[in-house]
Design a protein around this motif. Structure first.
Motif, PDB file in Angstrom:
ATOM      1  N   SER A  12       2.111  -8.666 -13.327  1.00 24.26           N
ATOM      2  CA  SER A  12       1.348  -8.054 -12.247  1.00 24.26           C
ATOM      3  C   SER A  12       2.206  -7.064 -11.474  1.00 24.26           C
ATOM      4  CB  SER A  12       0.812  -9.140 -11.304  1.00 24.26           C
ATOM      5  OG  SER A  12       0.212  -8.558 -10.163  1.00 24.26           O
ATOM      6  N   HIS A  13       3.445  -7.461 -11.204  1.00 22.43           N
ATOM      7  CA  HIS A  13       4.350  -6.579 -10.466  1.00 22.43           C
ATOM      8  C   HIS A  13       4.659  -5.315 -11.254  1.00 22.43           C
ATOM      9  CE1 HIS A  13       7.734  -5.403  -7.876  1.00 22.43           C
ATOM     10  NE2 HIS A  13       8.373  -5.135  -8.995  1.00 22.43           N
ATOM     11  N   ARG A  14       4.877  -5.466 -12.535  1.00 21.58           N
ATOM     12  CA  ARG A  14       5.238  -4.307 -13.356  1.00 21.58           C
ATOM     13  C   ARG A  14       4.123  -3.271 -13.399  1.00 21.58           C
ATOM     14  NH1 ARG A  14       7.818  -8.474 -16.273  1.00 21.58           N
ATOM     15  NH2 ARG A  14       6.061  -8.725 -17.724  1.00 21.58           N
ATOM     16  N   GLN A  15       2.894  -3.712 -13.216  1.00 21.33           N
ATOM     17  CA  GLN A  15       1.773  -2.773 -13.176  1.00 21.33           C
ATOM     18  C   GLN A  15       1.809  -1.904 -11.930  1.00 21.33           C
ATOM     19  OE1 GLN A  15      -1.707  -5.254 -13.522  1.00 21.33           O
ATOM     20  NE2 GLN A  15      -1.422  -5.632 -15.714  1.00 21.33           N
ATOM     21  N   HIS A  16       2.516  -2.371 -10.892  1.00 25.41           N
ATOM     22  CA  HIS A  16       2.554  -1.650  -9.623  1.00 25.41           C
ATOM     23  C   HIS A  16       3.909  -0.989  -9.349  1.00 25.41           C
ATOM     24  CE1 HIS A  16      -0.664  -4.792  -8.267  1.00 25.41           C
ATOM     25  NE2 HIS A  16      -1.181  -3.829  -9.010  1.00 25.41           N
ATOM     26  N   GLY A  71       4.366   3.884   5.588  1.00 24.40           N
ATOM     27  CA  GLY A  71       3.043   3.709   6.169  1.00 24.40           C
ATOM     28  C   GLY A  71       3.002   3.923   7.666  1.00 24.40           C
ATOM     29  N   VAL A  72       4.141   3.718   8.340  1.00 24.10           N
ATOM     30  CA  VAL A  72       4.201   3.988   9.782  1.00 24.10           C
ATOM     31  C   VAL A  72       3.999   5.476  10.024  1.00 24.10           C
ATOM     32  CG1 VAL A  72       5.652   3.907  11.843  1.00 24.10           C
ATOM     33  CG2 VAL A  72       5.681   1.993  10.220  1.00 24.10           C
ATOM     34  N   ALA A  73       4.715   6.313   9.262  1.00 23.17           N
ATOM     35  CA  ALA A  73       4.587   7.762   9.416  1.00 23.17           C
ATOM     36  C   ALA A  73       3.187   8.247   9.067  1.00 23.17           C
ATOM     37  CB  ALA A  73       5.619   8.470   8.537  1.00 23.17           C
ATOM     38  N   LEU A  74       2.530   7.534   8.146  1.00 25.59           N
ATOM     39  CA  LEU A  74       1.180   7.913   7.737  1.00 25.59           C
ATOM     40  C   LEU A  74       0.107   7.407   8.703  1.00 25.59           C
ATOM     41  CD1 LEU A  74       1.426   7.289   3.878  1.00 25.59           C
ATOM     42  CD2 LEU A  74       1.689   9.448   5.115  1.00 25.59           C
ATOM     43  N   GLY A  75       0.528   6.632   9.716  1.00 27.62           N
ATOM     44  CA  GLY A  75      -0.414   6.143  10.716  1.00 27.62           C
ATOM     45  C   GLY A  75      -1.223   4.943  10.286  1.00 27.62           C
ATOM     46  N   GLU A 110       0.445   1.086  -6.072  1.00 23.56           N
ATOM     47  CA  GLU A 110       1.011   2.347  -5.607  1.00 23.56           C
ATOM     48  C   GLU A 110       0.001   3.089  -4.727  1.00 23.56           C
ATOM     49  OE1 GLU A 110       4.048   5.115  -5.171  1.00 23.56           O
ATOM     50  OE2 GLU A 110       4.033   3.086  -5.973  1.00 23.56           O
ATOM     51  N   GLY A 111       0.486   3.536  -3.563  1.00 21.36           N
ATOM     52  CA  GLY A 111      -0.374   4.226  -2.614  1.00 21.36           C
ATOM     53  C   GLY A 111      -0.983   3.324  -1.570  1.00 21.36           C
ATOM     54  N   GLN A 112      -0.843   2.002  -1.741  1.00 26.32           N
ATOM     55  CA  GLN A 112      -1.311   1.049  -0.746  1.00 26.32           C
ATOM     56  C   GLN A 112      -0.097   0.408  -0.053  1.00 26.32           C
ATOM     57  OE1 GLN A 112      -4.396  -1.685  -2.070  1.00 26.32           O
ATOM     58  NE2 GLN A 112      -5.010  -0.260  -3.700  1.00 26.32           N
ATOM     59  N   TYR A 113      -0.327  -0.134   1.143  1.00 31.06           N
ATOM     60  CA  TYR A 113       0.768  -0.632   1.959  1.00 31.06           C
ATOM     61  C   TYR A 113       0.451  -2.010   2.540  1.00 31.06           C
ATOM     62  CZ  TYR A 113       2.353   4.216   1.765  1.00 31.06           C
ATOM     63  OH  TYR A 113       2.773   5.454   1.325  1.00 31.06           O
ATOM     64  N   VAL A 114       1.496  -2.771   2.773  1.00 28.34           N
ATOM     65  CA  VAL A 114       1.358  -4.052   3.473  1.00 28.34           C
ATOM     66  C   VAL A 114       1.277  -3.724   4.958  1.00 28.34           C
ATOM     67  CG1 VAL A 114       2.395  -6.297   3.939  1.00 28.34           C
ATOM     68  CG2 VAL A 114       2.667  -5.239   1.678  1.00 28.34           C
ATOM     69  N   THR A 115       0.086  -3.753   5.507  1.00 28.19           N
ATOM     70  CA  THR A 115      -0.128  -3.290   6.875  1.00 28.19           C
ATOM     71  C   THR A 115      -0.085  -4.405   7.912  1.00 28.19           C
ATOM     72  OG1 THR A 115      -2.530  -3.486   6.617  1.00 28.19           O
ATOM     73  CG2 THR A 115      -1.528  -1.359   6.063  1.00 28.19           C
TER      74      THR A 115
END
Length: 208
Positions: free
Chosen positions: A176-180, A81-85, A43-48
């Protein structure tokens, strides 16, 4: 763990006239992206970029099976993430182009990609709002809620489906997914028409 459906979906026409009339044949499957097709970032990270695009096991084969069954497969994804730059709309398009190439190795394809590049409260296309569905329907006018289904891993995905009258499937993911998972995952699981561990499991059910 599979949850028995309240109203079983049809992936093909049934013999019973009554059943066919009450449950129209499934034609279109909307897929969320992160957490459904590729592994979700914390959470808070993005696939960039494609470098961070971790395709989940069995996904190409699952999409290929949907293709072979004659179902339209569309991806609808929020990309704040696009809006966040953090990356650009062109970066998203490039990832989707690369995804198509990878899927093609398994004779699979996505019929359309639709993403929201906006921040919260700035548009009509950020799920659970209906804009991405409307974009898809503009390209494919034959799409109807009664013959469509959405598969997602968050509350916004399931609310998106329910707001539009689509059937909904919630993906629980592995440990692993459930943690995120985003807040609201438990509510999404309860709200969804059914839930499964992964996209391949959901496709097994739909095509059974």
């Amino acid at each position: 763990m599979k949850i028995e459906p309240k109203d079983p979906l049809q992936a093909s026409t049934q013999n019973s006239t009554e059943t066919t009339q009450s449950r129209p044949t499934l034609r279109t499957v909307f897929l969320d992206r992160d957490g459904v097709i590729n592994r979700k970032m914390p959470e808070g990270q993005y696939v960039t970029s494609w470098q961070h695009f971790d395709l989940l096991p069995g996904v190409p084969e699952a999409i290929a099976r949907l293709n072979q069954a004659g179902l339209r497969v569309l991806v609808v994804t929020n990309q704040r993430g696009v809006a966040l730059g953090l990356y650009t709309a062109a970066d998203v398009d490039a990832m989707h182009t690369k995804l198509q190439r990878v899927l093609s190795v398994s004779d699979a394809h996505v019929d359309g990609f639709y993403f929201c590049p906006h921040d919260k409260h700035q548009c009509n296309c950020r799920k659970p709002l209906p804009g991405l569905f409307e974009q898809a329907k503009k390209q494919f006018p034959e799409i109807e809620p009664a013959t469509s289904l959405v598969i997602g891993d968050s509350l916004s995905d399931i609310e998106f489906g329910h707001n539009l009258g689509l059937q909904t499937i919630f993906l629980e993911g592995d440990e692993s997914h459930r943690q995120h998972q985003k807040p609201g995952a438990s509510k999404a699981a309860d709200l969804a028409d059914r839930r499964f561990p992964s996209l391949p499991d959901a496709v097994d059910y739909l095509l059974a």
